[in-house]
Design an enzyme around this catalytic site. Structure first.
Site, PDB file in Angstrom:
ATOM      1  N   THR A 205      -3.140  -5.245   6.017  1.00  0.00           N
ATOM      2  CA  THR A 205      -2.485  -5.887   4.887  1.00  0.00           C
ATOM      3  C   THR A 205      -1.095  -5.299   4.717  1.00  0.00           C
ATOM      4  OG1 THR A 205      -2.558  -6.183   2.475  1.00  0.00           O
ATOM      5  CG2 THR A 205      -3.620  -4.233   3.352  1.00  0.00           C
TER       6      THR A 205
ATOM      7  N   GLU B 259      -1.419  -0.797   7.731  1.00  0.00           N
ATOM      8  CA  GLU B 259      -0.682  -1.043   6.484  1.00  0.00           C
ATOM      9  C   GLU B 259       0.734  -1.491   6.823  1.00  0.00           C
ATOM     10  OE1 GLU B 259      -2.329   1.757   2.826  1.00  0.00           O
ATOM     11  OE2 GLU B 259      -0.444   2.249   3.790  1.00  0.00           O
ATOM     12  N   CYS B 260       1.150  -2.625   6.314  1.00  0.00           N
ATOM     13  CA  CYS B 260       2.516  -3.122   6.424  1.00  0.00           C
ATOM     14  C   CYS B 260       2.979  -3.140   7.891  1.00  0.00           C
ATOM     15  CB  CYS B 260       3.451  -2.298   5.538  1.00  0.00           C
ATOM     16  SG  CYS B 260       5.019  -3.144   5.188  1.00  0.00           S
ATOM     17  N   GLY B 261       3.784  -2.172   8.327  1.00  0.00           N
ATOM     18  CA  GLY B 261       4.218  -2.154   9.717  1.00  0.00           C
ATOM     19  C   GLY B 261       3.051  -2.113  10.680  1.00  0.00           C
TER      20      GLY B 261
END
Length: 438
Positions: free
Chosen positions: A430, A330-332
């Site tokens: 994502t 997720e993200c990072g």
């Protein structure tokens, strides 16, 4: 226990909500009050400060992303073994997304749905009697939202305090505190908000200083009286779950680079019997190969890109894990799964190369807001077509690879964003942070 609750809200961001909320949490705790905390809306950083101030986990309560029965359940849980629940709002009290009444993500939704009064923190710098006019607007804007009083912040002098207090008399609101401009320390910030609680060398001293200022300049007895029991009502027999456990044994990256994971999701996984095994990429630790899934949450990998690129045990262990087990970022975590990451100085650092994209912080672009996602493939988030709500909050720009997209996104107003994220074999990722399935 049906704890009393109060929302610490404000007209806008930057008014001092977090400073006031932390000071109140620590001040009441020092008095022997059993305090618990919550954050309205999506936020990872403030709840970590709450936990330090209260001595226990803080939960997120998000009326946009969470189905109503899940929201009520988490609120009920937050009250357990507590005398007082302090809920910190996000942005302005009425700020949210969408048009569905009661599901806009605003702290005002919680106030209206559950009968929770609001202590309004107002930055009164540069105004005197006008403070009363602003407060009057909040009193009358929505009759379902009860404003219990005002905490004036950044007060310049005794005379300034008197002007504000006199102006509030016309609204019938009490002045519950007047915090002088130089009366409390500031909390340092960076591009996603406050510097993380875990990075403060003297966090306990900071919290005690905030509590000292609150005890001198706020009416703690008045605030405790203003707090009221929550009107949560009976819980649904068909309680929604935020996110079912994606595996039985989950290797979870957890350190200063990867810390953005919501407590309510981890608690749900544990309640369902999942085993969570933390590891630290920054300490060059690999995910436990006996796990079924490796979960890489968001955080600040861009601040540690060089160190991560040099963590060969971690990177090789992650690549080996991906050959047999599922990996989700997720993200990072999604950034780390790509080919490389460019830091803000323009230096490129090689990453895990389990997907084809590149990310850059030298060419920054703010991506911020609620998101509703439809899954385009089966993955740790759920089956094809599964719907969930969450948010994005990052400054990275992305050069796409040739991976298939993972989710189809719309924003909080229902506007189409389109395909996003990526998937390759058992690796998915994502920028979207999930809060709850729908």
């Amino acid at each position: 226990m049906n704890a009393r609750a109060i929302i610490i809200g404000s007209p806008r961001s930057g008014s001092g909500k977090t400073t006031v909320a932390l000071g109140l949490m620590r001040a009441f705790r020092r008095r022997g009050v059993q305090v618990k905390a919550a954050k309205a809306g999506p936020d990872y950083i403030d709840p970590a400060f709450h936990a330090a101030a209260c001595g226990g986990d803080s939960v997120n309560l998000d009326s946009w992303a969470m189905p109503p029965d899940l929201l009520a359940f988490l609120l009920r849980q937050a009250q357990e073994d507590a005398d007082l629940l302090i809920i910190e709002a996000a942005m302005g009290l009425f700020d949210g997304a969408g048009e569905v009444d009661g599901r806009r993500g605003a702290a005002a939704d919680l106030a209206a749905l559950f009968g929770i009064p609001v202590a309004l923190v107002m930055d009164v710098s540069g105004q005197g009697q006008t403070a009363g006019a602003v407060a009057c607007g909040f009193v009358h804007y929505d009759p379902r939202v009860r404003i219990a009083g005002v905490i004036a912040n950044r007060v310049a002098s005794g005379r300034h305090r008197l002007l504000v207090e006199q102006s509030l008399q016309r609204t019938g609101l009490p002045l519950l505190g007047a915090l002088m401009r130089s009366g409390a320390p500031d909390l340092p910030e960076r591009h996603l908000g406050l510097v993380q609680a875990s990075e403060h060398q003297n966090l306990e001293l900071l919290l005690d200083q905030l509590a000292d200022a609150i005890e001198r300049q706020a009416d703690l007895d008045g605030l405790l009286t203003a707090a009221k029991p929550v009107e949560s009502g009976p819980l649904s027999s068909n309680l929604s779950v935020a996110l079912p456990p994606p595996a039985q044994r989950i290797a979870l990256a957890q350190d200063e680079a990867f810390s953005f994971v919501y407590p309510h999701i981890l608690a749900e996984w544990r309640r369902a019997g999942a085993e969570i095994l933390p590891f630290s990429p920054l300490a060059d630790q690999a995910p436990d190969p006996s796990c079924d899934l490796c979960w890489l949450p968001g955080g600040y990998p861009e601040l540690h890109a060089g160190r991560l690129a040099a963590s060969n045990i971690f990177l090789n262990g992650l690549r080996a894990f991906a050959r047999k087990g599922a990996v989700h970022g997720e993200c990072g975590g999604f950034m780390l799964l790509g080919q490389g990451m460019e830091d803000k100085q323009g230096v490129r650092h090689a990453m895990a190369a389990l997907m084809g994209h590149e990310t850059s912080f030298a060419r920054r672009k703010l991506n911020l807001g609620y998101r509703e996602a439809r899954l385009m493939a089966e993955c740790p988030l759920g089956p094809v077509g599964g719907m969930m709500r969450g948010h994005e909050f990052h400054y990275a720009t992305v050069t796409p690879g040739n991976d298939e997209p993972l989710v189809d996104l719309v924003d909080g107003q229902g506007n189409l964003i389109g395909p996003s994220g990526g998937r390759r074999n058992k690796v998915t990722g994502t920028f979207f942070h999930v809060i709850a399935q729908q």
